[in-house]
Design an enzyme around this catalytic site. Structure first.
Site, mmCIF file in Angstrom:
data_model
loop_
_atom_site.group_PDB
_atom_site.id
_atom_site.type_symbol
_atom_site.label_atom_id
_atom_site.label_comp_id
_atom_site.label_asym_id
_atom_site.label_seq_id
_atom_site.Cartn_x
_atom_site.Cartn_y
_atom_site.Cartn_z
ATOM 1 N N ALA A 15 -13.731 -26.129 17.921
ATOM 2 C CA ALA A 15 -12.410 -26.674 17.619
ATOM 3 C C ALA A 15 -12.351 -28.151 18.006
ATOM 4 O O ALA A 15 -13.102 -28.622 18.873
ATOM 5 C CB ALA A 15 -11.336 -25.891 18.371
ATOM 6 N N ILE A 17 -10.211 -29.773 19.772
ATOM 7 C CA ILE A 17 -9.894 -30.015 21.174
ATOM 8 C C ILE A 17 -11.151 -29.895 22.039
ATOM 9 O O ILE A 17 -11.317 -30.612 23.024
ATOM 10 C CB ILE A 17 -8.794 -29.047 21.671
ATOM 11 C CG1 ILE A 17 -8.369 -29.370 23.097
ATOM 12 C CG2 ILE A 17 -9.250 -27.601 21.562
ATOM 13 C CD1 ILE A 17 -7.686 -30.686 23.280
ATOM 14 N N ALA A 18 -12.053 -28.999 21.647
ATOM 15 C CA ALA A 18 -13.305 -28.833 22.389
ATOM 16 C C ALA A 18 -14.213 -30.037 22.195
ATOM 17 O O ALA A 18 -14.727 -30.621 23.160
ATOM 18 C CB ALA A 18 -14.019 -27.562 21.948
ATOM 19 N N LEU A 77 -10.407 -20.987 20.859
ATOM 20 C CA LEU A 77 -10.188 -20.254 19.615
ATOM 21 C C LEU A 77 -8.700 -20.181 19.282
ATOM 22 O O LEU A 77 -7.849 -20.436 20.149
ATOM 23 C CB LEU A 77 -10.762 -18.844 19.754
ATOM 24 C CG LEU A 77 -12.263 -18.755 20.035
ATOM 25 C CD1 LEU A 77 -12.655 -17.317 20.367
ATOM 26 C CD2 LEU A 77 -13.052 -19.270 18.853
ATOM 27 N N HIS A 82 -7.354 -15.216 21.933
ATOM 28 C CA HIS A 82 -7.522 -15.501 23.361
ATOM 29 C C HIS A 82 -7.691 -14.233 24.191
ATOM 30 O O HIS A 82 -8.554 -14.164 25.069
ATOM 31 C CB HIS A 82 -6.324 -16.303 23.883
ATOM 32 C CG HIS A 82 -6.265 -17.701 23.368
ATOM 33 N ND1 HIS A 82 -5.270 -18.591 23.716
ATOM 34 C CD2 HIS A 82 -7.095 -18.379 22.522
ATOM 35 C CE1 HIS A 82 -5.479 -19.744 23.109
ATOM 36 N NE2 HIS A 82 -6.572 -19.639 22.375
ATOM 37 N N LYS A 100 -4.403 -23.156 26.113
ATOM 38 C CA LYS A 100 -3.002 -22.739 26.115
ATOM 39 C C LYS A 100 -2.561 -22.475 24.676
ATOM 40 O O LYS A 100 -3.162 -23.006 23.745
ATOM 41 C CB LYS A 100 -2.135 -23.808 26.797
ATOM 42 C CG LYS A 100 -2.321 -25.233 26.225
ATOM 43 C CD LYS A 100 -1.643 -25.408 24.885
ATOM 44 C CE LYS A 100 -2.175 -26.549 24.103
ATOM 45 N NZ LYS A 100 -1.739 -26.494 22.677
ATOM 46 N N ARG A 169 -2.356 -23.672 13.079
ATOM 47 C CA ARG A 169 -1.018 -23.720 13.675
ATOM 48 C C ARG A 169 0.050 -23.223 12.709
ATOM 49 O O ARG A 169 1.187 -22.997 13.120
ATOM 50 C CB ARG A 169 -0.685 -25.146 14.108
ATOM 51 C CG ARG A 169 -1.577 -25.712 15.196
ATOM 52 C CD ARG A 169 -1.226 -27.168 15.467
ATOM 53 N NE ARG A 169 -2.037 -27.762 16.510
ATOM 54 C CZ ARG A 169 -3.228 -28.307 16.299
ATOM 55 N NH1 ARG A 169 -3.740 -28.318 15.069
ATOM 56 N NH2 ARG A 169 -3.898 -28.848 17.290
ATOM 57 N N ASP A 181 2.237 -24.192 20.423
ATOM 58 C CA ASP A 181 1.278 -25.288 20.427
ATOM 59 C C ASP A 181 1.637 -26.370 21.441
ATOM 60 O O ASP A 181 0.771 -26.826 22.195
ATOM 61 C CB ASP A 181 1.170 -25.896 19.032
ATOM 62 C CG ASP A 181 0.035 -26.896 18.935
ATOM 63 O OD1 ASP A 181 -1.087 -26.570 19.378
ATOM 64 O OD2 ASP A 181 0.253 -28.013 18.423
#
Length: 334
Positions: A15, A17-18, A77, A82, A100, A169, A181
């Protein structure tokens, strides 16, 4: 535990963010190293590994969990996955940093917390902003009485990505929507700064047929003890904002960039008291790195996590109530 005293991480998924934040943060940290990344597409995993200098690439998440050379996993993920992968990781003996919101419901969150406790592994929710030293400074200022008694908090987090096709999202069944989100930040920050749980929530949401009926905008009120109201708005279909204001009887704390703190830009905030407004200088740090080091100290040195997994479940309780309030157009008592 590995001899070099570094926590060895595996990443479940590639992802944004990763790739853009969490992995670089772990690589810049003192006590962590990223040793493997997995994707359901092996070629994608290999490309990401090559780009970020990660030793191993896997074509399945299961392969990460089966790797004995990995101590901890980061789960970026989609929200609906999660619970499953946190529990599977716990059962495989891996410590877990999960994006989160921790889950889709409080019940799921509690199941995840229990699974990790049963397996004897640490679980942390990836709210990186809490690890930035400025939040300790803000809490110290509040505790000092400089701004008097807290009368209210207002928090905003919004951006406009409404035209982004195929965005996870915008999948309701996957835990999409602005509250899950980004609204979760405002809830978390209020609970952190006030040191208590809200008693009731009221939220109005804009649910978009164009986006699978997820809440593209949500504005809310959290009711706390001592007559404190916390107002917030979160949106994925509005102009960009990212602010926090703590209103006291004698002063104000203003945080211009409340939840985003780039290492190469100012994270300073402002305090008004006694009729004067001052800028509080804040150390420029990588809060993703600090988040990783907090987990590493818990695993390698036996220290307590700064934020217990029970806190993530408590935040999920409020978040779930906010979504229900928006859907039912009613005040929800907690």
């Amino acid at each position: 535990m590995n001899s070099v005293q570094k926590l060895r991480w595996g990443i479940l998924g590639s992802a944004n963010i990763a790739i853009g934040s969490v992995i670089p943060g772990l690589q810049q940290s003192e006590l962590n190293e990223v040793t493997a990344i997995a994707s359901r597409d092996l070629d994608k995993a290999q490309q990401t590994a090559d780009k970020l200098g990660i030793e191993k690439a896997y074509g399945s998440y299961e392969a990460i969990l089966e790797d004995d050379a990995i101590d901890a996993v980061y789960i970026p993920l989609p929200n609906h996955l999660h619970r499953e992968w946190t529990i599977r990781a716990a059962q495989a003996g891996k410590h877990i940093l999960c994006e989160k919101p921790l889950a889709l419901t409080e019940k799921q969150a509690l199941e995840m917390v229990q699974a990790c406790a049963d397996a004897g592994v640490h679980l942390a929710e990836a709210f990186m902003y809490r690890h930035h030293p400025r939040y300790d400074q803000i809490r110290d200022i509040i505790a000092s009485g400089e701004i008097g008694e807290i009368r209210g908090i207002h928090s905003t987090f919004s951006f406009n990505n409404s035209g982004s096709s195929g965005n996870v999202r915008f999948r309701k069944a996957w835990g999409g929507g602005a509250l899950y989100d980004i609204g979760c930040y405002s809830i978390s920050a209020a609970r952190l700064l006030l040191g208590q749980e809200p008693k009731a929530v009221t939220v109005i949401g804009m649910f978009s047929p164009e986006h699978d009926q997820v809440d593209m905008m949500a504005s809310g009120l959290l009711e706390f003890d001592n007559h404190i109201g916390v107002t917030f708005d979160s949106s994925m279909w509005a102009a960009f904002r990212n602010t926090l204001e703590v209103l006291g009887s004698d002063g104000i704390i203003e945080v211009p960039s409340a939840y985003i703190a780039h290492q190469d830009s100012s994270s300073n905030f402002f305090v008004t008291s006694g009729g004067e407004r001052r800028e509080v200088e804040v150390q420029q740090v990588n809060h993703y790195a600090l988040q990783g080091d907090d987990m590493a100290r818990a695993v390698l040195q036996g220290k307590e996590l700064r934020f217990a997994p029970s806190d993530a479940a408590a935040n999920m309780k409020v978040l779930e109530a906010c979504l229900r309030s928006a859907e039912e157009r009613t005040r929800i008592t907690l």
